[in-house]
Design a protein around this motif. Structure first.
Motif, PDB file in Angstrom:
ATOM      1  N   GLY A 409       0.654  -1.273   0.058  1.00 13.49           N
ATOM      2  CA  GLY A 409       0.092  -0.003   0.122  1.00 13.49           C
ATOM      3  C   GLY A 409       0.890   1.248  -0.020  1.00 13.49           C
ATOM      4  N   ALA A 410       1.893   1.149   0.720  1.00  6.51           N
ATOM      5  CA  ALA A 410       2.889   2.432   0.895  1.00  6.51           C
ATOM      6  C   ALA A 410       3.440   2.686  -0.544  1.00  6.51           C
ATOM      7  N   TYR A 411       3.991   1.632  -1.112  1.00  8.18           N
ATOM      8  CA  TYR A 411       4.345   1.550  -2.597  1.00  8.18           C
ATOM      9  C   TYR A 411       3.860   2.333  -3.502  1.00  8.18           C
ATOM     10  N   LEU A 412       2.137   1.643  -3.489  1.00  8.71           N
ATOM     11  CA  LEU A 412       1.276   2.197  -4.483  1.00  8.71           C
ATOM     12  C   LEU A 412       0.687   3.733  -4.153  1.00  8.71           C
ATOM     13  N   ARG A 413       0.751   4.051  -2.965  1.00  9.07           N
ATOM     14  CA  ARG A 413       0.419   5.393  -2.528  1.00  9.07           C
ATOM     15  C   ARG A 413       1.220   6.516  -3.105  1.00  9.07           C
ATOM     16  N   ALA A 414       2.642   6.031  -3.141  1.00 11.90           N
ATOM     17  CA  ALA A 414       3.617   6.724  -3.842  1.00 11.90           C
ATOM     18  C   ALA A 414       3.619   7.078  -5.129  1.00 11.90           C
ATOM     19  N   VAL A 415       3.179   5.899  -5.914  1.00 16.04           N
ATOM     20  CA  VAL A 415       3.127   5.746  -7.361  1.00 16.04           C
ATOM     21  C   VAL A 415       1.809   6.905  -7.516  1.00 16.04           C
ATOM     22  N   GLY A 418       2.263  10.712  -6.757  1.00 14.40           N
ATOM     23  CA  GLY A 418       3.334  11.318  -7.922  1.00 14.40           C
ATOM     24  C   GLY A 418       2.669  11.365  -9.153  1.00 14.40           C
ATOM     25  N   HIS A 419       1.783  10.342  -9.534  1.00 12.47           N
ATOM     26  CA  HIS A 419       0.896  10.444 -10.780  1.00 12.47           C
ATOM     27  C   HIS A 419       0.033  11.774 -10.933  1.00 12.47           C
ATOM     28  N   ILE A 420      -0.550  11.633  -9.796  1.00 14.58           N
ATOM     29  CA  ILE A 420      -1.506  12.884  -9.746  1.00 14.58           C
ATOM     30  C   ILE A 420      -1.007  14.179  -9.654  1.00 14.58           C
ATOM     31  N   ARG A 421       0.162  14.423  -8.642  1.00 19.14           N
ATOM     32  CA  ARG A 421       0.748  15.643  -8.695  1.00 19.14           C
ATOM     33  C   ARG A 421       1.222  16.054  -9.870  1.00 19.14           C
ATOM     34  N   TYR A 422       1.645  15.320 -10.981  1.00 15.83           N
ATOM     35  CA  TYR A 422       2.172  15.785 -12.228  1.00 15.83           C
ATOM     36  C   TYR A 422       1.104  15.856 -13.209  1.00 15.83           C
ATOM     37  N   TYR A 423       0.099  14.909 -13.408  1.00 20.37           N
ATOM     38  CA  TYR A 423      -0.894  15.030 -14.421  1.00 20.37           C
ATOM     39  C   TYR A 423      -2.103  15.575 -13.947  1.00 20.37           C
ATOM     40  N   GLY A 429      -9.140  15.192 -15.391  1.00 19.73           N
ATOM     41  CA  GLY A 429      -9.692  14.378 -14.377  1.00 19.73           C
ATOM     42  C   GLY A 429     -10.040  12.965 -14.622  1.00 19.73           C
ATOM     43  N   ARG A 430     -10.578  12.644 -16.009  1.00 17.47           N
ATOM     44  CA  ARG A 430     -11.004  11.200 -16.256  1.00 17.47           C
ATOM     45  C   ARG A 430      -9.669  10.350 -16.494  1.00 17.47           C
ATOM     46  N   SER A 431      -8.760  10.991 -16.879  1.00 14.13           N
ATOM     47  CA  SER A 431      -7.539  10.200 -16.852  1.00 14.13           C
ATOM     48  C   SER A 431      -6.808   9.817 -15.710  1.00 14.13           C
ATOM     49  N   LEU A 432      -7.036  10.799 -14.941  1.00 11.26           N
ATOM     50  CA  LEU A 432      -6.466  10.349 -13.425  1.00 11.26           C
ATOM     51  C   LEU A 432      -7.472   9.280 -12.713  1.00 11.26           C
ATOM     52  N   ALA A 472      -8.206  10.819  -6.706  1.00 12.06           N
ATOM     53  CA  ALA A 472      -7.866  11.763  -7.869  1.00 12.06           C
ATOM     54  C   ALA A 472      -8.286  12.932  -7.828  1.00 12.06           C
ATOM     55  N   ARG A 473      -7.446  13.992  -7.955  1.00 12.54           N
ATOM     56  CA  ARG A 473      -8.063  15.358  -7.860  1.00 12.54           C
ATOM     57  C   ARG A 473      -7.078  16.244  -8.896  1.00 12.54           C
ATOM     58  N   ILE A 474      -7.780  17.360  -9.123  1.00  4.99           N
ATOM     59  CA  ILE A 474      -7.058  18.460  -9.914  1.00  4.99           C
ATOM     60  C   ILE A 474      -5.910  19.278  -8.866  1.00  4.99           C
ATOM     61  N   CYS A 475      -4.784  19.239  -9.149  1.00  8.05           N
ATOM     62  CA  CYS A 475      -4.083  19.887  -7.995  1.00  8.05           C
ATOM     63  C   CYS A 475      -3.084  21.100  -8.658  1.00  8.05           C
ATOM     64  N   HIS A 476      -3.264  21.135  -9.839  1.00 11.65           N
ATOM     65  CA  HIS A 476      -2.856  22.572 -10.629  1.00 11.65           C
ATOM     66  C   HIS A 476      -3.849  23.608 -11.057  1.00 11.65           C
ATOM     67  N   PRO A 477      -3.673  24.850 -10.744  1.00  7.60           N
ATOM     68  CA  PRO A 477      -4.575  25.893 -11.354  1.00  7.60           C
ATOM     69  C   PRO A 477      -4.778  25.846 -12.928  1.00  7.60           C
ATOM     70  N   TYR A 478      -5.565  26.836 -13.472  1.00  4.97           N
ATOM     71  CA  TYR A 478      -5.778  26.802 -14.721  1.00  4.97           C
ATOM     72  C   TYR A 478      -4.505  27.654 -15.339  1.00  4.97           C
ATOM     73  N   SER A 479      -4.166  27.433 -16.530  1.00  3.53           N
ATOM     74  CA  SER A 479      -2.724  28.126 -17.042  1.00  3.53           C
ATOM     75  C   SER A 479      -2.976  29.548 -16.978  1.00  3.53           C
ATOM     76  N   LEU A 480      -4.044  30.155 -17.475  1.00  3.60           N
ATOM     77  CA  LEU A 480      -4.294  31.726 -17.403  1.00  3.60           C
ATOM     78  C   LEU A 480      -4.130  32.085 -16.158  1.00  3.60           C
ATOM     79  N   ASP A 481      -4.354  31.465 -15.100  1.00  2.00           N
ATOM     80  CA  ASP A 481      -4.570  31.887 -13.762  1.00  2.00           C
ATOM     81  C   ASP A 481      -3.008  31.780 -13.118  1.00  2.00           C
ATOM     82  N   ARG A 482      -2.347  30.699 -13.229  1.00  2.00           N
ATOM     83  CA  ARG A 482      -1.033  30.570 -12.725  1.00  2.00           C
ATOM     84  C   ARG A 482      -0.038  31.709 -13.590  1.00  2.00           C
ATOM     85  N   VAL A 483      -0.233  31.766 -14.735  1.00  2.00           N
ATOM     86  CA  VAL A 483       0.878  32.670 -15.509  1.00  2.00           C
ATOM     87  C   VAL A 483       0.437  33.985 -15.064  1.00  2.00           C
ATOM     88  N   GLY A 484      -0.677  34.511 -14.801  1.00  2.00           N
ATOM     89  CA  GLY A 484      -1.064  35.614 -14.404  1.00  2.00           C
ATOM     90  C   GLY A 484      -0.371  35.909 -12.930  1.00  2.00           C
TER      91      GLY A 484
END
Length: 487
Positions: A409-415, A418-423, A429-432, A472-484
């Motif tokens: 479980g600890a191994y899968l939690r890290a995987v 990490g996948h959610i934090r990048y993607y 969301g559907r892919s996550l 699974a959750r969205i952890c990055h803002p919209y591009s226009l928001d972050r670039v602003g």
């Protein structure tokens, strides 16, 4: 340091880049077990002195015409060597000498003093890298070099010094392997450019075997444009000529640089800064009529154009430019495609299919629309990356089949984390969810095979998944928001 003029003017003039510096602090921690308070105090004081020295170099580097002739004494300073040692990965594979990070640190002071003395009197010698291969998503093998620990330490020290200089040179559209810059910043800038600028055509440029083919003589020439300290240049030449050891056979390549060293990404950025970035900046100012956007991350680059004929002319000029410096574009992966806010309507009017997609930094970029009908760029996890990661997880779960469930479980939690934090970007969301569900399904199959009589019920499996697999959750803002926010 002196104010000598630039000795190689055949590349292109310099331009001031965008800057971003960050600093972190930690407080409230006690001394590490086994370390005295004096040792921790000396380490903190050394870190502060290193940062002050680098800041002085950084301030001097703001003068674009300055060449640095006295840098080497920073490299063999005990404070910088110590910092470089602690910045290395603890569990990295050893080089040809078998020396590990932990074993080297048992007598760290003696080892660093000896290394410093050898650097000071010119007795330091670079060792060949041990060849290893890592799988790529397309099924090929990527060759990397595993360096000996002392080479890693010295390379990290030189990288710290050179970064302080070249961060004042690098242009704003370069994002790969730079301090305070990330892949997500490159993705956001590209998305904002595609949405807000008049871009109708995209050039997806792929350099063919960049790290294996870059010209070492041109690389040294690029370095010497700002570095006049011959001892620094000789260090870089030593690493380029150290060669590779594979199956007991030593080989020396006259081209390319070994991937895996701390300095390889910086050398790649320096090379492409003069060969590609400055040339693009000059081309855009003197030859482009419409809007042009460019984003480069290491050897991956995407360029957007308002007019197709300009994209084709840029590609033709780029081929000639790269040929001069020993590089080539991949014939199959380099292409011009119709992409942008008007691409869907224009192709529909001509009776053609939907606009093509392109891949960049692990995401497939798609022409899409918001709920209000406005054009946007959809970013989905590349299918090949998605499948390769699940295959890797499946193989690892079979290897860990009889491990305790908490360890699995600890191994899968890290995987999954990490996948959610990048993607975890908006509209992915559907892919996550699909990735998390697939990991859940693979884990259940492996647990079912642990015994022929025991059956893993769905209720128990659900409890395990809820406990160990992050949602699974969205952890990055919209591009226009972050670039602003950044700008």
């Amino acid at each position: 340091m002196d104010d000598q003029g630039k000795s190689h003017s055949s590349i292109v003039p310099e331009k001031s880049p965008n800057k971003a510096q960050a600093a972190e602090g930690m407080e409230g921690r006690g001394p590490t077990k086994g370390k005295t308070l004096e040792q921790n105090t000396l380490r903190t004081q050394g870190r502060v002195s290193v940062q002050r020295a680098l800041e002085r170099i950084r301030n001097a580097a703001k003068d674009k015409g300055k060449r640095f002739t006295a840098l080497y004494h920073h490299v063999y300073s005990l404070e910088l060597l110590r910092k470089s040692y602690f910045d290395l990965k603890r569990k990295a594979a050893p080089g040809v000498d078998g020396e590990t990070w932990r074993h080297y640190g048992e007598h760290l002071d003696e080892h660093l003093k000896d290394l410093s003395e050898r650097l000071k009197r010119g007795a330091y010698r670079a060792s060949p890298a041990r060849r290893a291969y890592i799988p790529k998503t397309d099924g090929c093998q990527r060759p990397i070099g595993l360096l000996v620990l002392e080479d890693k330490i010295v390379q990290r020290a030189v990288t710290e010094v050179l970064n302080a200089i070249y961060e004042e040179n690098f242009l704003g559209f370069s994002y790969g392997f730079r301090p305070s810059r990330s892949a997500h910043q490159a993705l956001d800038i590209l998305t904002v450019g595609l949405i807000t600028r008049k871009v109708s055509w995209v050039l997806d440029a792929d350099i063919l075997k960049f790290f294996d083919t870059l010209d070492q003589k041109w690389l040294v020439t690029c370095v010497e444009r700002r570095i006049g300290d011959r001892r620094i240049v000789r260090l870089i030449q030593k690493w380029l000529r150290a060669g590779v050891l594979e199956e007991g056979k030593w080989t020396l390549s006259e081209a390319g640089t070994v991937q895996g060293g701390s300095i390889s990404p910086l050398l790649a950025n320096i090379y492409l800064h003069y060969v590609f970035d400055l040339w693009v900046y000059h081309w855009r100012k003197t030859r482009a009529e419409g809007d042009v956007i460019v984003v480069r991350y290491a050897d991956d680059s995407i360029a957007g154009f308002q007019y197709r004929h300009e994209a084709e002319r840029f590609l033709a000029d780029l081929r000639v430019r790269f040929e001069r410096f020993g590089l080539a574009l991949h014939p199959d992966k380099t292409r011009i495609l119709e992409f942008g806010r008007f691409a869907r309507e224009d192709r529909s009017r001509r009776g053609e299919k939907k606009p093509e997609t392109f891949n960049f930094l692990g995401f497939t970029h798609i022409c899409g629309k918001t709920r209000s009908g406005k054009f946007t760029v959809l970013r989905k996890t590349m299918r090949t990356r998605w499948q390769a990661k699940l295959k890797e997880v499946h193989q690892e779960l079979k290897r860990r089949m009889h491990d305790p469930i908490p360890e699995q479980g600890a191994y899968l939690r890290a995987v999954v984390r990490g996948h959610i934090r990048y993607y975890g970007v908006p509209m992915n969301g559907r892919s996550l969810l699909a990735f998390r569900w697939k990991v859940y399904w693979l884990w259940k199959n492996v647990l079912m095979r642990r015994s022929q009589r025991h059956r893993m019920t769905w209720d128990r499996m659900k409890r395990l998944v809820d406990r160990w697999l992050p949602p699974a959750r969205i952890c990055h803002p919209y591009s226009l928001d972050r670039v602003g926010v950044i700008t």
